[in-house]
Design a protein around this motif. Structure first.
Motif, PDB file in Angstrom:
ATOM      1  N   VAL A 133       0.837  -1.200   0.000  1.00  0.00           N
ATOM      2  CA  VAL A 133       0.000   0.000   0.000  1.00  0.00           C
ATOM      3  C   VAL A 133       0.871   1.249   0.000  1.00  0.00           C
ATOM      4  O   VAL A 133       0.620   2.207  -0.736  1.00  0.00           O
ATOM      5  N   SER A 134       1.916   1.266   0.815  1.00  0.00           N
ATOM      6  CA  SER A 134       2.816   2.421   0.875  1.00  0.00           C
ATOM      7  C   SER A 134       3.491   2.661  -0.475  1.00  0.00           C
ATOM      8  O   SER A 134       3.647   3.809  -0.897  1.00  0.00           O
ATOM      9  N   TYR A 147     -12.565  12.640  -4.234  1.00  0.00           N
ATOM     10  CA  TYR A 147     -12.700  12.167  -2.863  1.00  0.00           C
ATOM     11  C   TYR A 147     -12.948  13.302  -1.894  1.00  0.00           C
ATOM     12  O   TYR A 147     -12.619  14.453  -2.151  1.00  0.00           O
ATOM     13  N   ALA A 148     -13.479  12.954  -0.753  1.00  0.00           N
ATOM     14  CA  ALA A 148     -13.638  13.936   0.320  1.00  0.00           C
ATOM     15  C   ALA A 148     -12.261  14.474   0.681  1.00  0.00           C
ATOM     16  O   ALA A 148     -11.259  13.740   0.642  1.00  0.00           O
ATOM     17  N   LYS A 149     -12.230  15.731   1.016  1.00  0.00           N
ATOM     18  CA  LYS A 149     -10.963  16.364   1.386  1.00  0.00           C
ATOM     19  C   LYS A 149     -10.318  15.558   2.510  1.00  0.00           C
ATOM     20  O   LYS A 149     -10.972  15.155   3.467  1.00  0.00           O
ATOM     21  N   GLY A 150      -9.031  15.328   2.345  1.00  0.00           N
ATOM     22  CA  GLY A 150      -8.292  14.602   3.372  1.00  0.00           C
ATOM     23  C   GLY A 150      -8.201  13.104   3.149  1.00  0.00           C
ATOM     24  O   GLY A 150      -7.580  12.399   3.928  1.00  0.00           O
ATOM     25  N   THR A 151      -8.851  12.578   2.083  1.00  0.00           N
ATOM     26  CA  THR A 151      -8.717  11.147   1.789  1.00  0.00           C
ATOM     27  C   THR A 151      -7.271  10.906   1.382  1.00  0.00           C
ATOM     28  O   THR A 151      -6.759  11.498   0.443  1.00  0.00           O
ATOM     29  N   SER A 152      -6.631  10.039   2.100  1.00  0.00           N
ATOM     30  CA  SER A 152      -5.196   9.845   1.912  1.00  0.00           C
ATOM     31  C   SER A 152      -4.877   8.991   0.691  1.00  0.00           C
ATOM     32  O   SER A 152      -5.695   8.172   0.256  1.00  0.00           O
ATOM     33  N   PRO A 153      -3.669   9.155   0.158  1.00  0.00           N
ATOM     34  CA  PRO A 153      -3.225   8.255  -0.908  1.00  0.00           C
ATOM     35  C   PRO A 153      -3.217   6.788  -0.451  1.00  0.00           C
ATOM     36  O   PRO A 153      -3.482   5.894  -1.257  1.00  0.00           O
ATOM     37  N   GLU A 154      -2.955   6.545   0.824  1.00  0.00           N
ATOM     38  CA  GLU A 154      -2.965   5.163   1.339  1.00  0.00           C
ATOM     39  C   GLU A 154      -4.363   4.557   1.229  1.00  0.00           C
ATOM     40  O   GLU A 154      -4.516   3.390   0.865  1.00  0.00           O
ATOM     41  N   ARG A 156      -6.633   5.433  -0.945  1.00  0.00           N
ATOM     42  CA  ARG A 156      -6.881   5.195  -2.368  1.00  0.00           C
ATOM     43  C   ARG A 156      -6.097   3.980  -2.863  1.00  0.00           C
ATOM     44  O   ARG A 156      -6.578   3.236  -3.712  1.00  0.00           O
ATOM     45  N   ALA A 157      -4.913   3.750  -2.307  1.00  0.00           N
ATOM     46  CA  ALA A 157      -4.134   2.564  -2.675  1.00  0.00           C
ATOM     47  C   ALA A 157      -4.835   1.294  -2.200  1.00  0.00           C
ATOM     48  O   ALA A 157      -4.880   0.293  -2.928  1.00  0.00           O
ATOM     49  N   LEU A 158      -5.387   1.322  -0.990  1.00  0.00           N
ATOM     50  CA  LEU A 158      -6.151   0.171  -0.490  1.00  0.00           C
ATOM     51  C   LEU A 158      -7.356  -0.107  -1.381  1.00  0.00           C
ATOM     52  O   LEU A 158      -7.642  -1.259  -1.717  1.00  0.00           O
ATOM     53  N   LEU A 159      -8.054   0.943  -1.748  1.00  0.00           N
ATOM     54  CA  LEU A 159      -9.206   0.794  -2.630  1.00  0.00           C
ATOM     55  C   LEU A 159      -8.787   0.184  -3.961  1.00  0.00           C
ATOM     56  O   LEU A 159      -9.437  -0.724  -4.477  1.00  0.00           O
ATOM     57  N   LEU A 160      -7.687   0.665  -4.499  1.00  0.00           N
ATOM     58  CA  LEU A 160      -7.190   0.137  -5.766  1.00  0.00           C
ATOM     59  C   LEU A 160      -6.890  -1.356  -5.653  1.00  0.00           C
ATOM     60  O   LEU A 160      -7.324  -2.147  -6.498  1.00  0.00           O
ATOM     61  N   LEU A 161      -6.163  -1.759  -4.621  1.00  0.00           N
ATOM     62  CA  LEU A 161      -5.829  -3.180  -4.461  1.00  0.00           C
ATOM     63  C   LEU A 161      -7.081  -4.038  -4.273  1.00  0.00           C
ATOM     64  O   LEU A 161      -7.179  -5.136  -4.830  1.00  0.00           O
ATOM     65  N   ALA A 162      -8.043  -3.544  -3.500  1.00  0.00           N
ATOM     66  CA  ALA A 162      -9.280  -4.297  -3.287  1.00  0.00           C
ATOM     67  C   ALA A 162     -10.047  -4.446  -4.606  1.00  0.00           C
ATOM     68  O   ALA A 162     -10.550  -5.527  -4.931  1.00  0.00           O
ATOM     69  N   LEU A 163     -10.108  -3.376  -5.371  1.00  0.00           N
ATOM     70  CA  LEU A 163     -10.813  -3.404  -6.643  1.00  0.00           C
ATOM     71  C   LEU A 163     -10.132  -4.355  -7.634  1.00  0.00           C
ATOM     72  O   LEU A 163     -10.786  -5.182  -8.274  1.00  0.00           O
ATOM     73  N   LEU A 164      -8.813  -4.267  -7.743  1.00  0.00           N
ATOM     74  CA  LEU A 164      -8.084  -5.131  -8.672  1.00  0.00           C
ATOM     75  C   LEU A 164      -8.173  -6.596  -8.262  1.00  0.00           C
ATOM     76  O   LEU A 164      -8.400  -7.476  -9.099  1.00  0.00           O
ATOM     77  N   THR A 165      -7.979  -6.856  -6.980  1.00  0.00           N
ATOM     78  CA  THR A 165      -8.021  -8.233  -6.488  1.00  0.00           C
ATOM     79  C   THR A 165      -9.395  -8.845  -6.695  1.00  0.00           C
ATOM     80  O   THR A 165      -9.525  -9.970  -7.195  1.00  0.00           O
ATOM     81  N   GLY A 166     -10.427  -8.110  -6.333  1.00  0.00           N
ATOM     82  CA  GLY A 166     -11.790  -8.604  -6.537  1.00  0.00           C
ATOM     83  C   GLY A 166     -12.117  -8.765  -8.012  1.00  0.00           C
ATOM     84  O   GLY A 166     -12.751  -9.746  -8.411  1.00  0.00           O
TER      85      GLY A 166
END
Length: 196
Positions: A133-134, A147-154, A156-166
């Protein structure tokens, strides 16, 4: 006959690669020691010289697969600079979705087995996932207007991995090539849109 430290290191690497392929293809429950040793071209004694248990070999294979993914992303970020994300997502939902299961990514093929594994394996997986993720987050823009203000890149990285894996999991599970391709195309466009 005593083997050199280099020979032992090479043999261990060979066993880890082969074990990873067998585990990804057969799952933890379907991969017996005989299949692992046969794939690596080693004896049971040589296998147990490197790993005390099948569970230890599984954990090592999981970590090696996740590290390979992390290093691949790091290399893409260096080679492709601004366009690395689209290249990665396309590769992941293209080749990694259609290649032999033994050559596929650890995340979609073995995460379910990790859920059922021992606490040491789950802890090691968690730590390696955090490193992954880092690595991804370090290549994403700091803010994304979507995204809502303050949504971290981490996040978004988690979301990306979950989306790709699924996405890869679903696309591989269906027996309709057209549906598999449709899933892949939807995930590619959503994945890129969700992190930019």
């Amino acid at each position: 006959m005593r083997y050199s430290a280099e020979h032992k290191k090479q043999t261990r690497a060979k066993v880890v690669i082969a074990a990873g392929q067998v585990f990804r293809k057969e799952g933890y429950g379907g991969a017996g020691i005989d299949a692992l040793t046969k794939a690596a071209g080693v004896t049971n004694g040589a296998f147990y010289g490197h790993f005390k248990t099948k569970s230890e070999a599984f954990r090592t294979s999981i970590l090696a697969g996740m590290e390979e993914l992390r290093q691949g992303i790091a290399a893409l970020k260096t080679e492709q600079a601004g366009g690395w994300l689209k290249v990665f997502v396309s590769f992941y939902l293209g080749y990694k979705r259609t290649c032999d299961l033994g050559d596929s990514c650890t995340l979609p093929t073995l995460s379910a087995d990790v859920m059922r594994s021992d606490e040491d394996t789950r802890l090691a997986y968690t730590r390696e996932l955090e490193r992954l993720v880092s690595e991804i987050a370090a290549g994403l823009p700091e803010d994304a207007p979507r995204y809502a203000k303050g949504t971290s890149p981490e996040d978004r990285a988690l979301l990306l991995l979950a989306l790709l894996t699924g996405g890869v999991t679903l696309a591989r599970a269906v027996n309709d090539p057209g549906l598999s391709e449709r899933i892949a195309q939807l995930v590619v466009s959503e994945a890129v849109r969700n992190v930019e």
